[in-house]
Design an enzyme around this catalytic site. Structure first.
Site, PDB file in Angstrom:
ATOM      1  N   ASP A   8       0.860  -1.187   0.000  1.00 38.61           N
ATOM      2  CA  ASP A   8       0.000   0.000   0.000  1.00 38.61           C
ATOM      3  C   ASP A   8       0.901   1.243   0.000  1.00 38.61           C
ATOM      4  OD1 ASP A   8      -3.108   0.818   1.488  1.00 38.61           O
ATOM      5  OD2 ASP A   8      -1.563   2.264   0.993  1.00 38.61           O
ATOM      6  N   ASP A 103      -3.471   2.215  -5.461  1.00 38.58           N
ATOM      7  CA  ASP A 103      -2.208   2.192  -4.697  1.00 38.58           C
ATOM      8  C   ASP A 103      -2.038   0.940  -3.831  1.00 38.58           C
ATOM      9  OD1 ASP A 103      -3.869   2.731  -2.437  1.00 38.58           O
ATOM     10  OD2 ASP A 103      -2.260   3.894  -1.508  1.00 38.58           O
ATOM     11  N   GLU A 104      -2.833  -0.070  -4.098  1.00 37.46           N
ATOM     12  CA  GLU A 104      -2.881  -1.195  -3.168  1.00 37.46           C
ATOM     13  C   GLU A 104      -3.046  -2.522  -3.910  1.00 37.46           C
ATOM     14  OE1 GLU A 104      -5.908  -2.140   0.433  1.00 37.46           O
ATOM     15  OE2 GLU A 104      -6.109  -0.214  -0.563  1.00 37.46           O
TER      16      GLU A 104
HETATM   17  N1  DCP Z   1      -8.475   8.614  -1.540  1.00 41.12           N
HETATM   18  C1  DCP Z   1      -9.489   9.546  -1.776  1.00 41.12           C
HETATM   19  N2  DCP Z   1     -10.500   9.728  -0.866  1.00 41.12           N
HETATM   20  C2  DCP Z   1     -10.525   9.013   0.278  1.00 41.12           C
HETATM   21  C3  DCP Z   1      -9.506   8.057   0.537  1.00 41.12           C
HETATM   22  C4  DCP Z   1      -8.495   7.893  -0.390  1.00 41.12           C
HETATM   23  O1  DCP Z   1      -9.474  10.197  -2.825  1.00 41.12           O
HETATM   24  N3  DCP Z   1     -11.500   9.209   1.163  1.00 41.12           N
HETATM   25  C5  DCP Z   1      -7.392   8.463  -2.528  1.00 41.12           C
HETATM   26  C6  DCP Z   1      -6.211   9.348  -2.166  1.00 41.12           C
HETATM   27  C7  DCP Z   1      -5.191   8.416  -1.602  1.00 41.12           C
HETATM   28  C8  DCP Z   1      -5.478   7.119  -2.328  1.00 41.12           C
HETATM   29  O2  DCP Z   1      -6.892   7.132  -2.563  1.00 41.12           O
HETATM   30  O3  DCP Z   1      -3.859   8.874  -1.826  1.00 41.12           O
HETATM   31  C9  DCP Z   1      -5.070   5.877  -1.551  1.00 41.12           C
HETATM   32  O4  DCP Z   1      -5.813   5.774  -0.354  1.00 41.12           O
HETATM   33  P1  DCP Z   1      -5.200   5.252   0.991  1.00 41.12           P
HETATM   34  O5  DCP Z   1      -6.328   4.965   1.903  1.00 41.12           O
HETATM   35  O6  DCP Z   1      -4.209   4.155   0.729  1.00 41.12           O
HETATM   36  O7  DCP Z   1      -4.439   6.525   1.604  1.00 41.12           O
HETATM   37  P2  DCP Z   1      -3.013   7.098   1.278  1.00 41.12           P
HETATM   38  O8  DCP Z   1      -2.243   6.246   0.342  1.00 41.12           O
HETATM   39  O9  DCP Z   1      -3.160   8.512   0.843  1.00 41.12           O
HETATM   40  O10 DCP Z   1      -2.324   7.136   2.702  1.00 41.12           O
HETATM   41  P3  DCP Z   1      -1.768   5.886   3.563  1.00 41.12           P
HETATM   42  O11 DCP Z   1      -0.318   6.168   3.746  1.00 41.12           O
HETATM   43  O12 DCP Z   1      -2.518   5.950   4.849  1.00 41.12           O
HETATM   44  O13 DCP Z   1      -2.043   4.642   2.791  1.00 41.12           O
HETATM   45 MG    MG Z   2      -2.127   4.172   0.627  1.00 44.92          MG
END
Ligand code: DCP
Ligand code: MG
Length: 356
Positions: A8, A103-104
């Site tokens: 992730d 991203d996962e």
């Molecule tokens: N995303 C979004 N709205 C949300 C949650 C996520 O648009 N409510 C998008 C932006 C994030 C991406 O999806 O960058 C991936 O979500 P993640 O939950 O994996 O969050 P991040 O990668 O940003 O942070 P983390 O380091 O906690 O994984």
């Molecule tokens: Mg993420």
């Protein structure tokens, strides 16, 4: 015993923005909508998180928490490209890959010879490749099943690696808060709390029968997960056929103005859900659904021949909704928007109408 890796990306959108504009690296950064309007934060970097900013928070609120917060607009094309690059890297290590969102992904590396068959070394190698070639950091979890691998990737974020060996499963899950279980949202968490359950150990004191009585089918799953058991395979085949969102209205609507307002909200929701699409998927159609006050339903579909980018057109959904509404011009009780997913060779737009 299987070897599963869950990868992730860390603060994914924000990391891509920092990569492309290093002046954003050491300042609080949010990717999302305008703080002076009704925008929300899609994600933010870890500096911003230390101020309490998080995904889905109204941008205006985020700015109050962190007055020096820098906002940038999302660039979905860049995130998709990064996602595709990550996927290419995964393919070097195994063919058994299940992307969950941009991203996962889960990777099953049980039968690969890379890194002398070590899942831990494989995960480290993937992390290195992604930093070097994509320019962002990811966290990785290694475990004998999907549930634990996903929990593990979150354990040492950012840029973390956490490994749960088979022999450590019992001691690990014992202390695990139930809210870490996939599918346990606020409501279930509260219900469990009322039963005195906060950790997986608390959960395991209830029999499967008791949990099934309380939570239906999900009770059985809870009972297994609480013991660290998860038999789900990493599924390469899982291809979505469609993606949609709908809302049943509190009060029936009667005008195109009201319809437009609902369309806007549903469109925003659809954009959010579409984030879960896999990088190599394409959209073959957009459609709308209306249910009238007499419970008859109509749908209207517009075939497309586009990649993931070009379906994003709120006005097009609004137009479809209006045309569908005009079929009856009766009060509407439910509005839905959707996308059909797949490859299409169609080379011209066409309007495909059907009712049921
Ligand atoms: N995303 C979004 N709205 C949300 C949650 C996520 O648009 N409510 C998008 C932006 C994030 C991406 O999806 O960058 C991936 O979500 P993640 O939950 O994996 O969050 P991040 O990668 O940003 O942070 P983390 O380091 O906690 O994984
Ligand atoms: Mg993420």
């Amino acid at each position: 015993m299987r070897k599963i890796i869950h990868i992730d990306a860390d603060a994914f959108y924000a990391s891509v923005e920092e990569r492309d504009n290093p002046s954003l690296k050491h300042v609080p950064l949010a990717v999302g909508g305008n703080p002076s309007g009704r925008g929300v934060v899609a994600t933010c970097n870890y500096i911003a998180r230390s101020f309490g900013v998080h995904s889905a928070m109204p941008s205006s609120h985020a700015l109050r928490l962190c007055p020096d917060l820098n906002f940038v607009k999302p660039r979905f094309g860049a995130y998709r490209a990064a996602s595709q690059q990550m996927h290419e890297i995964f393919k070097r290590y195994t063919r058994v890959i299940e992307p969950l969102s941009l991203d996962e992904a889960y990777l099953d590396v049980s039968n690969t010879m890379h890194c002398k068959g070590s899942a831990t070394l494989t995960a480290q190698s993937i992390q290195r490749d992604i930093i070097q070639e994509v320019g962002i950091s990811v966290s990785a979890g290694v475990a004998p099943n999907k549930f634990l691998a996903k929990v593990a990737s979150d354990w040492k974020k950012p840029a973390g690696l956490f490994v749960i060996h088979p022999k450590d499963i019992d001691s690990f899950v014992r202390l695990l808060p139930v809210k870490k279980i996939n599918g346990v949202g606020k409501v279930t968490e509260q219900k469990l709390k009322e039963m005195g359950i906060e950790t997986c150990e608390d959960l395991s004191t209830f029999s499967e029968h008791e949990l099934t009585q309380r939570f239906g089918k999900y009770g059985r799953r809870l009972s297994e997960l609480a013991r660290g058991i998860d038999e789900r395979v990493v599924s390469v085949e899982r291809v979505r056929k469609s993606l949609s969102t709908e809302t049943t209205l509190e009060n029936n609507i009667q005008s195109t103005e009201e319809l437009d307002k609902i369309c806007k909200d549903q469109y925003t929701e659809l954009l959010k859900r579409a984030e879960k699409l896999k990088p190599d998927q394409s959209i073959s159609a957009r459609y709308v659904k209306l249910k009238f006050s007499d419970f008859t339903q109509t749908t209207m579909e517009e075939a497309l021949h586009v990649g993931l980018e070009s379906w994003q057109d709120e006005a097009a959904f609004s137009k479809l909704l209006k045309t569908a509404w005009e079929r009856k011009s009766a009060p509407v009780r439910l509005v839905g928007l959707g996308l059909r997913i797949g490859n299409t060779k169609k080379d011209k737009h066409q309007l495909d109408l059907f009712t049921n």
